[in-house]
Design an enzyme around this catalytic site. Structure first.
Site, PDB file in Angstrom:
ATOM      1  N   HIS A   1       5.925  -1.561   8.726  1.00 48.40           N
ATOM      2  CA  HIS A   1       5.989  -2.157   7.390  1.00 48.40           C
ATOM      3  C   HIS A   1       7.201  -1.684   6.595  1.00 48.40           C
ATOM      4  O   HIS A   1       7.272  -1.857   5.378  1.00 48.40           O
ATOM      5  CB  HIS A   1       4.680  -1.930   6.629  1.00 48.40           C
ATOM      6  CG  HIS A   1       3.635  -2.924   7.025  1.00 48.40           C
ATOM      7  ND1 HIS A   1       3.303  -3.147   8.338  1.00 48.40           N
ATOM      8  CD2 HIS A   1       2.894  -3.802   6.309  1.00 48.40           C
ATOM      9  CE1 HIS A   1       2.390  -4.099   8.396  1.00 48.40           C
ATOM     10  NE2 HIS A   1       2.121  -4.515   7.169  1.00 48.40           N
TER      11      HIS A   1
ATOM     12  N   ASP B   1      -0.914   1.331  -2.542  1.00 45.67           N
ATOM     13  CA  ASP B   1      -1.600   0.124  -3.025  1.00 45.67           C
ATOM     14  C   ASP B   1      -2.188  -0.682  -1.878  1.00 45.67           C
ATOM     15  O   ASP B   1      -3.167  -1.400  -2.046  1.00 45.67           O
ATOM     16  CB  ASP B   1      -0.605  -0.801  -3.753  1.00 45.67           C
ATOM     17  CG  ASP B   1      -0.060  -0.157  -5.005  1.00 45.67           C
ATOM     18  OD1 ASP B   1      -0.631   0.839  -5.456  1.00 45.67           O
ATOM     19  OD2 ASP B   1       0.949  -0.673  -5.530  1.00 45.67           O
TER      20      ASP B   1
ATOM     21  N   GLU C   1      -1.102   2.104 -13.306  1.00 42.70           N
ATOM     22  CA  GLU C   1       0.114   1.417 -12.854  1.00 42.70           C
ATOM     23  C   GLU C   1       0.576   0.469 -13.960  1.00 42.70           C
ATOM     24  O   GLU C   1       0.010   0.459 -15.062  1.00 42.70           O
ATOM     25  CB  GLU C   1      -0.126   0.651 -11.546  1.00 42.70           C
ATOM     26  CG  GLU C   1      -0.200   1.549 -10.335  1.00 42.70           C
ATOM     27  CD  GLU C   1       0.050   0.842  -9.014  1.00 42.70           C
ATOM     28  OE1 GLU C   1       0.367  -0.361  -9.015  1.00 42.70           O
ATOM     29  OE2 GLU C   1      -0.069   1.505  -7.961  1.00 42.70           O
TER      30      GLU C   1
HETATM   31  P1  FAD Z   1       6.905   2.272   9.754  1.00 38.91           P
HETATM   32  O1  FAD Z   1       7.589   1.195   9.013  1.00 38.91           O
HETATM   33  O2  FAD Z   1       6.422   1.932  11.102  1.00 38.91           O
HETATM   34  O3  FAD Z   1       7.821   3.588   9.800  1.00 38.91           O
HETATM   35  C1  FAD Z   1       8.468   4.060   8.644  1.00 38.91           C
HETATM   36  C2  FAD Z   1       9.344   5.271   8.986  1.00 38.91           C
HETATM   37  O4  FAD Z   1       8.527   6.372   9.342  1.00 38.91           O
HETATM   38  C3  FAD Z   1      10.266   5.044  10.172  1.00 38.91           C
HETATM   39  O5  FAD Z   1      11.438   5.766   9.993  1.00 38.91           O
HETATM   40  C4  FAD Z   1       9.464   5.605  11.330  1.00 38.91           C
HETATM   41  O6  FAD Z   1      10.301   6.002  12.399  1.00 38.91           O
HETATM   42  C5  FAD Z   1       8.773   6.778  10.664  1.00 38.91           C
HETATM   43  N1  FAD Z   1       7.470   7.073  11.254  1.00 38.91           N
HETATM   44  C6  FAD Z   1       6.444   6.226  11.491  1.00 38.91           C
HETATM   45  N2  FAD Z   1       5.406   6.896  12.000  1.00 38.91           N
HETATM   46  C7  FAD Z   1       5.771   8.194  12.079  1.00 38.91           C
HETATM   47  C8  FAD Z   1       5.141   9.381  12.514  1.00 38.91           C
HETATM   48  N3  FAD Z   1       3.896   9.374  12.990  1.00 38.91           N
HETATM   49  N4  FAD Z   1       5.832  10.542  12.448  1.00 38.91           N
HETATM   50  C9  FAD Z   1       7.085  10.580  11.958  1.00 38.91           C
HETATM   51  N5  FAD Z   1       7.741   9.485  11.554  1.00 38.91           N
HETATM   52  C10 FAD Z   1       7.086   8.307  11.600  1.00 38.91           C
HETATM   53  N6  FAD Z   1       4.548   2.591  -0.040  1.00 38.91           N
HETATM   54  C11 FAD Z   1       4.009   3.359  -0.992  1.00 38.91           C
HETATM   55  O7  FAD Z   1       4.343   4.532  -1.114  1.00 38.91           O
HETATM   56  N7  FAD Z   1       3.079   2.851  -1.860  1.00 38.91           N
HETATM   57  C12 FAD Z   1       2.622   1.576  -1.761  1.00 38.91           C
HETATM   58  O8  FAD Z   1       1.774   1.175  -2.539  1.00 38.91           O
HETATM   59  C13 FAD Z   1       3.151   0.752  -0.748  1.00 38.91           C
HETATM   60  N8  FAD Z   1       2.719  -0.506  -0.582  1.00 38.91           N
HETATM   61  C14 FAD Z   1       3.237  -1.262   0.415  1.00 38.91           C
HETATM   62  C15 FAD Z   1       2.754  -2.570   0.586  1.00 38.91           C
HETATM   63  C16 FAD Z   1       3.238  -3.354   1.598  1.00 38.91           C
HETATM   64  C17 FAD Z   1       2.717  -4.757   1.762  1.00 38.91           C
HETATM   65  C18 FAD Z   1       4.257  -2.855   2.449  1.00 38.91           C
HETATM   66  C19 FAD Z   1       4.829  -3.717   3.518  1.00 38.91           C
HETATM   67  C20 FAD Z   1       4.760  -1.568   2.285  1.00 38.91           C
HETATM   68  C21 FAD Z   1       4.244  -0.765   1.267  1.00 38.91           C
HETATM   69  N9  FAD Z   1       4.702   0.541   1.072  1.00 38.91           N
HETATM   70  C22 FAD Z   1       4.146   1.307   0.098  1.00 38.91           C
HETATM   71  C23 FAD Z   1       5.799   1.093   1.867  1.00 38.91           C
HETATM   72  C24 FAD Z   1       5.256   1.859   3.041  1.00 38.91           C
HETATM   73  O9  FAD Z   1       4.650   3.061   2.632  1.00 38.91           O
HETATM   74  C25 FAD Z   1       6.387   2.268   3.990  1.00 38.91           C
HETATM   75  O10 FAD Z   1       7.112   1.158   4.384  1.00 38.91           O
HETATM   76  C26 FAD Z   1       5.797   2.953   5.219  1.00 38.91           C
HETATM   77  O11 FAD Z   1       6.823   3.508   5.963  1.00 38.91           O
HETATM   78  C27 FAD Z   1       5.087   1.952   6.043  1.00 38.91           C
HETATM   79  O12 FAD Z   1       4.264   2.577   6.971  1.00 38.91           O
HETATM   80  P2  FAD Z   1       4.332   2.112   8.472  1.00 38.91           P
HETATM   81  O13 FAD Z   1       3.178   2.747   9.118  1.00 38.91           O
HETATM   82  O14 FAD Z   1       4.417   0.645   8.585  1.00 38.91           O
HETATM   83  O15 FAD Z   1       5.690   2.821   8.880  1.00 38.91           O
END
Ligand code: FAD
Length: 526
Positions: free
Chosen positions: A103, A168, A284
């Site tokens: 994400h 969120d 918020e």
């Molecule tokens: P990924 O996109 O898969 O990875 C993000 C980063 O972390 C990459 O660099 C990856 O290599 C690294 N990573 C992933 N897993 C690990 C691990 N286990 N160990 C070490 N590194 C790792 N953020 C907020 O803070 N608050 C919010 O309310 C919020 N709402 C969101 C709503 C939506 C619809 C979306 C799309 C994003 C939102 N985000 C929010 C952003 C979100 O927190 C970040 O994009 C987060 O990185 C997404 O998590 P993911 O599991 O998809 O990570």
């Protein structure tokens, strides 16, 4: 420094060889050396399947595309350690990115010509995976880095407990949000999610598999939290829990005046003691602009009958500011919560007649974005480009930001589709030893432009984002990006500011061959 994997053929060869060994193992098990068995295991979990490669080349942002050579589907942390070890000791090391739920919006979880570790594979492997284990006596949960927060919520609610700090949207992995910060309306009181971790298991860029906490391997602990995946892969996090509330009183208040809006927000977050029963549980804020409906995909809240009067208010003022607050209740407090909320509302300067309330279950509140997601998915509108921009802005400059950006750039360009969030938090709830970067002032705001665009129109949003950054630079607004993305080293050095030296030193210490999360483009941006 990581070489960009000149080894499609090389890796594929290893893959094939180890597969052959795997077959040999069946016929001649005693001939196979222990080390080779690990390689065999690893090879069987690597995929070069076009659909796996395609899925690892995309993210929620839909803007960046970068193909890895292979995707690892680990069933246990040992598989990840073996992969990192393989690259670390190779004469031609390759980049490795943990992908949580993908994400990110700028390719942060991609590894061009490297290997993407599909962390979610571990969630499907209940036997070897780390899973979610609730310790009800000690009020914590041990949670695999690959787990989604929605699953953490459901697992902990079974015991009547829950974590205190959220995002969120809950379909994000624990490892993904802990690599950034994890912020939401609870942050002003409980701090971001990274302030709510007791210990972690991490596999570093040297393939060391370490447990870390504020007392054990503390340098690694603080490096990893907000560390953008640069120092290690989180395979387990210990998250503190509290008794879960039953339901929430959820209120939105409308303002036509930015200064009253922020003054009230700041007043409300000044009560922020973890144990202070009169403090709010969530705060918020967002902008309402001319979009046809006061609701958006992130939440539908306002009663239909009130839409016309809200819309006419937006038409009149161009922008209306919406303050959103919540108070929890349980069986013991359900009869007094309304009185508590009334006290909170007293003395606030929202527009008379523009207070809206709801009473919903705790889980429904936390999972409030999900229904919007499902609706967009059913309309084919979820997988569109998302040129998001998330910022942190010092309190002393938020009014300049409103005048120059919300009332200037955004209104003038008039291309906004998607929620725009704006709410404050307290610096004291963050820990400066962690890698996350925030402004220097005690109170700072987060502003999130959560745009959805068409496949051909995302560049217009990107131009607006650039305009906003240019305006901040020109007028001296000391803005920091949240979920940062930069393309040059100079920009990264500027972003980290006084933290850069420590960040860089930790990189040499924990990932000296620069293997991890290359998609962040911090140490490999040329
Ligand atoms: P990924 O996109 O898969 O990875 C993000 C980063 O972390 C990459 O660099 C990856 O290599 C690294 N990573 C992933 N897993 C690990 C691990 N286990 N160990 C070490 N590194 C790792 N953020 C907020 O803070 N608050 C919010 O309310 C919020 N709402 C969101 C709503 C939506 C619809 C979306 C799309 C994003 C939102 N985000 C929010 C952003 C979100 O927190 C970040 O994009 C987060 O990185 C997404 O998590 P993911 O599991 O998809 O990570």
């Amino acid at each position: 420094m990581v070489m960009s994997f000149q080894f499609p053929a090389y890796f594929t060869a290893i893959f094939i060889i180890t597969r052959v060994m795997s077959i040999m193992k069946i016929s001649k098990p005693l001939d196979v050396h222990h080390k080779d068995i690990r390689a065999v295991d690893l090879a069987t979990k690597l995929s070069v399947d076009p659909s796996a490669i395609e899925s690892a080349s995309r993210d929620f942002g839909g803007i960046v595309k970068a193909e890895p050579e292979a995707v690892l589907h680990p069933s246990a942390p040992q598989d990840i350690a073996a992969l990192i070890k393989f690259s670390y000791s190779s004469s031609v090391p390759f980049g490795i990115a943990a992908k949580g739920h993908g994400h990110s919006v700028r390719g942060q979880a991609m590894a061009e010509n490297g290997v993407v570790v599909d962390m979610r594979s571990m969630a499907n492997n209940r036997r070897n995976g780390t899973g979610i284990r609730v310790s009800i006596d000690r009020l914590y949960a041990d949670v695999g880095g690959e787990q989604l927060w929605i699953d953490v919520l459901n697992a902990t609610l079974e015991y009547g407990v829950a974590p205190v700090s959220w995002t969120d949207y809950l379909y994000l992995t624990v490892g993904g949000t802990l690599s950034n910060a994890g912020i939401s309306g609870q942050t002003f009181r409980y701090g971001p999610q990274i302030s709510n971790v007791l210990e972690m298991d991490v596999i570093t860029g040297k393939a060391d598999f370490l447990t870390c906490s504020p007392r054990m391997n503390s340098e690694l602990f603080y490096a990893v939290l907000g560390g953008l995946g640069q120092f290690g892969i989180i395979t387990r996090a210990r998250i503190p829990l509290q008794p879960a509330p039953k339901g929430v009183k959820w209120v939105r208040l409308l303002y036509d005046d930015f200064s009253s809006f922020t003054k009230d927000q700041e007043l409300l977050i000044s009560k922020n003691g973890r144990k202070d029963k009169s403090a709010l549980d969530y705060l918020e804020g967002s902008l309402l602009m001319d979009q046809g409906s006061p609701d958006n995909w992130r939440s539908s809240f306002f009663p239909h009958k009130d839409h016309p009067k809200i819309i006419s208010l937006i038409t009149k003022h161009g922008i209306i500011y919406c303050l959103e607050i919540v108070k929890h209740y349980d069986d013991r407090t359900k009869h007094t919560v309304d009185k508590g909320m009334k006290q909170v509302l007293q003395g606030l300067n929202y527009m008379p007649g523009f207070m809206f309330g709801k009473d919903v279950g705790y889980e429904e509140f936390l999972n409030r974005v999900r229904s919007g997601e499902l609706k967009l998915k059913s309309q084919g509108l979820w997988d569109v480009p998302h040129p998001w921009l998330n910022l942190f802005i010092p309190k002393s400059q938020i009014s300049d930001f409103n005048n120059g950006v919300f009332r200037g750039i955004v209104l003038e360009r008039n291309i906004t589709t998607g929620p725009v969030l704006v709410y404050p938090m307290n610096r004291q709830k963050w820990d400066d030893r962690m890698s996350a970067v925030i402004p220097d002032e005690e109170i700072f705001y987060t502003v999130g432009f959560l745009h959805s665009s068409g496949f051909d129109t995302w560049e217009a949003f990107e131009d607006q984002n650039k305009d906003i950054m240019r305006f901040c630079n020109k007028t001296g607004i000391l803005v920091k990006q949240y979920l940062p993305h930069y393309s040059t080293k100079e920009e990264w050095v500027h972003h980290f500011g006084s933290k850069w030296k420590v960040f860089q030193h930790r990189k040499y210490q924990f990932d000296p061959r620069m293997l991890l999360s290359p998609g962040q483009r911090i140490f490999n941006n040329n």
